[in-house]
Every structure is written in structure tokens, then in C-alpha cells.
Enzyme design. Sequence first.
Site, short mmCIF file in Angstrom:
data_model
loop_
_atom_site.label_atom_id
_atom_site.label_comp_id
_atom_site.label_asym_id
_atom_site.label_seq_id
_atom_site.Cartn_x
_atom_site.Cartn_y
_atom_site.Cartn_z
N THR A 1 -8.37 6.77 -2.90
CA THR A 1 -9.73 6.35 -3.24
C THR A 1 -10.70 7.51 -3.07
O THR A 1 -11.78 7.50 -3.64
CB THR A 1 -10.18 5.16 -2.37
N LYS B 1 -8.36 14.53 3.42
CA LYS B 1 -7.58 13.29 3.53
C LYS B 1 -6.68 13.45 4.75
O LYS B 1 -6.67 14.51 5.36
CB LYS B 1 -6.73 13.05 2.27
N ARG B 2 -5.93 12.41 5.11
CA ARG B 2 -5.01 12.56 6.24
C ARG B 2 -4.05 13.72 5.95
O ARG B 2 -3.67 13.97 4.82
CB ARG B 2 -4.22 11.27 6.47
N LYS C 1 0.94 14.65 0.92
CA LYS C 1 -0.35 14.98 0.31
C LYS C 1 -0.45 16.48 0.00
O LYS C 1 -1.41 16.94 -0.61
CB LYS C 1 -1.50 14.53 1.23
N LYS D 1 -14.22 8.78 -5.24
CA LYS D 1 -15.51 9.16 -4.66
C LYS D 1 -15.96 10.51 -5.21
O LYS D 1 -17.14 10.71 -5.55
CB LYS D 1 -15.40 9.21 -3.13
N HIS E 1 0.79 -1.24 0.00
CA HIS E 1 0.00 0.00 0.00
C HIS E 1 0.82 1.28 0.00
O HIS E 1 0.25 2.37 0.01
CB HIS E 1 -0.92 0.04 1.22
#
Length: 843
Positions: A677, A569-570, A575, A681, A378
Site C-alpha cells: 500500500t 517498508k519493513r 522486499k 501512497k 495477506h
Amino acid sequence: MAKPLTDSEKRKQISVRGLAGLGDVAEVRKSFNRHLHFTLVKDRNVATTRDYYFALAHTVRDHLVGRWIRTQQHYYERDPKRIYYLSLEFYMGRTLQNTMVNLGLQNACDEAIYQLGLDLEELEEIEEDAGLGNGGLGRLAACFLDSMATLGLAAYGYGIRYEFGIFNQKIVNGWQVEEADDWLRYGNPWEKARPEYMLPVHFYGRVEHTPDGVKWLDTQVVLAMPYDTPVPGYKNNTVNTMRLWSAKAPNDFKLQDFNVGDYIEAVLDRNLAENISRVLYPNDNFFEGKELRLKQEYFVVAATLQDIIRRFKSSKFGCRDPVRTCFETFPDKVAIQLNDTHPALSIPELMRILVDVEKVDWDKAWEITKKTCAYTNHTVLPEALERWPVSMFEKLLPRHLEIIYAINQRHLDHVAALFPGDVDRLRRMSVIEEGDCKRINMAHLCVIGSHAVNGVARIHSEIVKQSVFKDFYELEPEKFQNKTNGITPRRWLLLCNPGLADTIVEKIGEEFLTDLSQLKKLLPLVSDEVFIRDVAKVKQENKLKFSAFLEKEYKVKINPSSMFDVHVKRIHEYKRQLLNCLHVVTLYNRIKRDPAKAFVPRTVMIGGKAAPGYHMAKLIIKLVTSIGDVVNHDPVVGDRLKVIFLENYRVSLAEKVIPAADLSQQISTAGTEASGTGNMKFMLNGALTIGTMDGANVEMAEEAGAENLFIFGLRVEDVEALDRKGYNAREYYDHLPELKQAVDQISSGFFSPKEPDCFKDIVNMLMHHDRFKVFADYEAYMQCQAQVDQLYRNPKEWTKKVIRNIACSGKFSSDRTITEYAREIWGVEPSDLQIPPPNIPRD
């Protein structure tokens, strides 16, 4: 502006779930009243909203139980190959509405609850999220369980029943504060304790090699108590099981050590054993080598493998012998999928059981183990790799350490035979990493001990083969696969966006809910005036509804016709929430410079949790809230720009914000996000993506056409070239005046006047050791955002791109992902067989 319809009112108008039969409604009402009567404390005359929620949950659960029993009976009789999905995280969210949707009960419940003078949405809000995961990995596991049941696979999710899930996030003076998530405080109506299947798990002790084989002696025992949660497929009467283990101290725990008479201390010490399932480690993409975490990993593996073997041995099959004793057929009946390296101990534990307990010879046991296990990788971030100290293993799991050494020795002998004299290759490929502290590389153990290794998006699977596991790929290329992640369209469209689901159903029917590729049928409607209007109307209603929610929960008033620019998101440097911050500050400066100019109004929403020990991530949250304090209170800006930090982002909040978003931010540095993911969405719910060519964004651009996403920035090869050359942040800072201004404002305390040095660590990181190259992508990002503004000014053209994105999102269903796992890794075929419902007699 018109008041938005509630979901309840919207569902009243909706055809998608069929009209509720009056009989169903009467039956639900009757059942609800019965449960209310029996679950209410007798000396209370007044029911609370929570009592109503529990009564409804039990009513819905009644519809599950018969199907659940029948499904398990069906598996016992047919004896199919069973799939075991092992994960330390299952981020399930809420269960009530999902169960009603999958059983086709939502309309009947809605009508019954309405007739009783109650509001279904209000009851749904009572339920606590089951937050037994950090982010993507745990939510993926939840989507996979939904798809495995919908595809009729005999599948089981196995994990830990954490007493405290991912912490609740509070924002105090702009800083994140963590609160314990006591999600079980009021009980959980969806689980069933199964004490009859309680199992022992051993720790510590010593190993003895005897003529009768190896014995692991003098261990400490902890009991694993299973709690089962039903997992319904979509309208197929299949109900699978998620079994989560809870740690219990045995009754004689430590008491024998306390013959001195300190009975009280001995009983209090039971907590030490039960701490194993107390709390979820709140790290996402970061390895923390704590002994308690290793205990959790072995605890779930040891309990699960005993359960798997019990079920394998006692399954009915074409022979009079009620018990299987031969393990030859084990891989034909059992598939174990390791969700990342957290359950990696399955490999040595299965070897221990086969060799030490079942007396299978080593080579045969190794063949069985490899054929049974498969591993999903992952992440490629080095700090996320699990590397356990050998000394910790030696103490906690001495027999497993011996087995790992033996596995590694045979593996290295094999490599040495193929590449004689290549000592460096042996060092790189060893499971044991030498150094000041010897460590066990769990990813290497997973690759060696599995017959299939997969990444979770095409670009990620290539990186896995070309860099992370390059040596292993050269050795066994046939092992490596790609399985691009997906999301369940039941929760992420039908449940969270009923208006859009219905608009689609009116055009192409309902089949897309179990075959998302059917959304392609919307392509001819991209220029259909009526459809464009309908899709835009649904989005506007969702935005009105979310605006009302924000006003109620956050006391902020936002402009519902502004662009909802969402980055959830986290919180993590890779990110790049900081890149988003720089854009916001630059926009703010432009408005201040030229207040008379027409700007596209934006509401920028950033949300997500930071790991409690991750200083930089917490500072990023503080920066977002500080920028918001300045921007939101500047009268010159007005409602042209608002910045909101969405507190305590979780599954149930995602279900509200995603349907309302216009722009989805997916801006990780190319080569760092394995898949993502959330990106899927947003695409399915009619937001356009601004993103880098990273993770599944690459395949989203391929499906919808890159011109229908806003793609910017360095590609993987550009990042590599920049690494070779040496990334110099100052070059960008010196050459881009707007970037310099933004950075200087953050640095000087413009956004933190009371603490001018508050953000010096952020600026220092960006200028001197930014692994994720924020400045390198700043200019391209700003230009791309200008294109976003330009398109947003033309609502019709914007909505055309939205429709094209929705129509091309079919690939990103977890049904497609699981079908690929089933056929290409587990060797089973999905089935559309309908198990007869409980009210119909069995054959």
C-alpha cells in the site's frame, strides 16, 4: 534557497477546508483555555507544550463525543447489519490532525492556536504514534476504519490495546537497537475505558461431556477490559468505534491457590494474566509459535464474540421482545471479517458458543458460522503461515481442539466423497498436518469456515487460487474473490500533503476527497504549463521542508534539488533492499571511475524496521548504514550521491517523507508481495514508481499505463521457470562485471574496514541460497534506473508523468475497496446519509 513554508503557513493560504468562521475560532479558544485550566496541575504556573497538546486534544474530542453518541444511537434505532473487523493489529499513527481534518475543524483550530501565540505543528509533534501494528496489515486496518466511517457503515474495529506497540528503532554504530514503545506513558486522550463492558475469557481447564451437553471446566479466567476510540468519517458526522481489549487479572486471581499464605507472590502473579495485552509481537510476514501469542489471539476473539452476541441479542428490532433468542438471523445482522489468520479462532469459538452455550444443533451452527465469517489472506510466503502445535492447543484450549477435529472430520468426509481414493488430496486439504509435530493449519480452518476468501491484489488473488489454496478453489470456486487494497485519501493526501491537495482542489473541486476516481478530471491538464509548474512547485516545497527536517533530526545536509529516491517498508529479504544497495554501490563505482562525467544527483533514503530476531534483516540495515558511511564522506562524490537510513520509520515519518519523494522503490520479487500500500501512497503524492510486476504494482501500471512507471525484471512466470531450471547466482556474478565488483567490495570489507567479515553472511546468502533472486534482476534494474535518470534530466516530462500517475490513482482509495467488501462480501450498501450534528435537534 528560499526557506520552506511550514504546513501552518501553507494552510493559511489554503482554500480546501473553507475559511474558519470567527465564531468557531472563538469557541475553540474558549474551550482550549477551559481545558488548559482544568488539566493543568494547580500548583504549576507554567504550562508545558504537552499541556497545550492535551488541552487541544480535549477541545477537539469535545466535538467528537456528541457525534459519537448520536451515531451509536442511530445504529441502535435502525438496527443495520453490523460489520466487525477483527485484527490483531491497528497501526493508527497520530489522531489529532486526522480528527481535525475529518470534522472540518483544522482551520478553526489553526487560527485559534495561532491567536494564542502557539504553533499547531509543534503541538501535533507531541502526540505519540499509536503503533499497534507492524506494517501493511495493521495500517490497512486503520485505513479501512476511516473508509467504513466515511461510507456510513455500522462498523467496529476489534483488537488488542497493547501497552507497548511496535518498538522504537535506534541506530547505534549502524546496527538496529530496539527500545520499548511506552506510548501510553503520558496517557491517551483519544480512548475511553468502558469497565461496564468488561468480560471474562477462559483458558486451560478440561472438557466434560455430560447428558446436558459439553462443559469446559476448571478454567483460568482473565478479564478483558474494553477501551473505545472514536473513528470519525469525513465530514458526515458519523463516528464509529474501535474497541481494543486490555487484559486484567480477576481479583481472586490465584489467591485461592495460595492458602499457604504467600499473599505477596499471589498478587505479583497477577502479571501473568495481564501480560496478554502487554506487547505487540514485532514480526511481519513471519510466524512465531509462542503460547503467549496464541493467548493473545484467543483473548481478542473470545472477548469480541461475547460482545457481538450481546449486541445482537439486545438490539432493538421490530418485535416487543427486547432480547433475541433465535440465531437464524445472526448472519443477516452480523458480518465478521478476519484480517489474516490471526483471528481464525473466531470460527471454533462461534461454534462453541452456538453449540455448547446456546444449544444450536451442529449443522445449523456451522451454517451460521460460515455465513457470518469471511477471511482475507495477506501473504503467500510459507514462513508466514500460522501452524499451531496440537499439543499447545490441547493444553490451552482443549474444547476448541475438539471442535476443530470435528470440523476437519466433516470436511474430509465431504472431500473423500467427491474424490474417492485420493488420499494425497485429503492430506493436502486437512486442517491437521501430520508429522513429527502435529499442527493445526489456521489458513485451512479459515477457508473452510468462511463464505468468502479474498486476496488483496488481483495477481495475489490469482496466486491464492492457483497455488496456495488450489485444492480448496477446485472444491468451492465461488468462495474466492479479489479485493485490491486501498489507502484513505484523507490521511494520505489531505493531511500529509496540503499543498498538493489544494492545487488539485483549485482545478477540480473537493469531491475527489470522497470519490478518488474524480482525479481522472486532471488528465486533460497533463500538458497544461501552469498546472505542471504548480505541481512541480509543491513537490519542491515538500523536498525543501523534508531536507530541513533531515538536517535538524539527522544532522545531514542534503541537496534538495537531487532526486529523492525512497525505499521505505519493513526490512525483509523478499522486499529486496539488497538490490537497492547493489545499485547504490554500482553508482558509487561509476562516479569514482569517471568523476568528470555529469551524473544525476540522488539522495537515496532507505528506512524500515527489522524484526528483532531476524538476523539477515538486521545485517541489511548495517550494510545500508555502512555504504552510507563510505559514500557520504567521499569528497570525489560530493553531493551527487547520498545514502541515508531513515531511523524509526513509522506512520508519522511516512507522512513527511512520502510527499517529498521523487522515486518510489517497489522492487519485491514477482509473486511475493501480496499487494503493498506504500506504492499507492507514493503514486497519489506525485512520486514515480520503479518496480516489478508484483502486488498492486500490476494494477497501478494498468491504470496509469506501464510507460508511466519504470517496470523491470522477472514476471511471476519467469520466476517459476527459473525455479524449475534451478537458479544459479554465480552465472550472473561471473557475467556482469559491475555486479561482481559490487559484491566483491561488500565481501572484502571495503564498506566495513574495521570488520572485513561483517557482511560474509549476506554475500553467502546471495551467492548460494537466495530465494528472492536478487542477481537475476540486477541487470534489468540497472538499465531501468538509467531510464529514471534520463527522464529526471527533463523536469517537464517528469512532471507530466507525475500528473498522469496522480490522475490515475483513483482506484487505490480504500473507499473503493470497502465499497467492494460491503457489496460483495458483507451484503450491505454504503450510505451517504448525514447524521445530524449534535447542535441540531433530532427528528
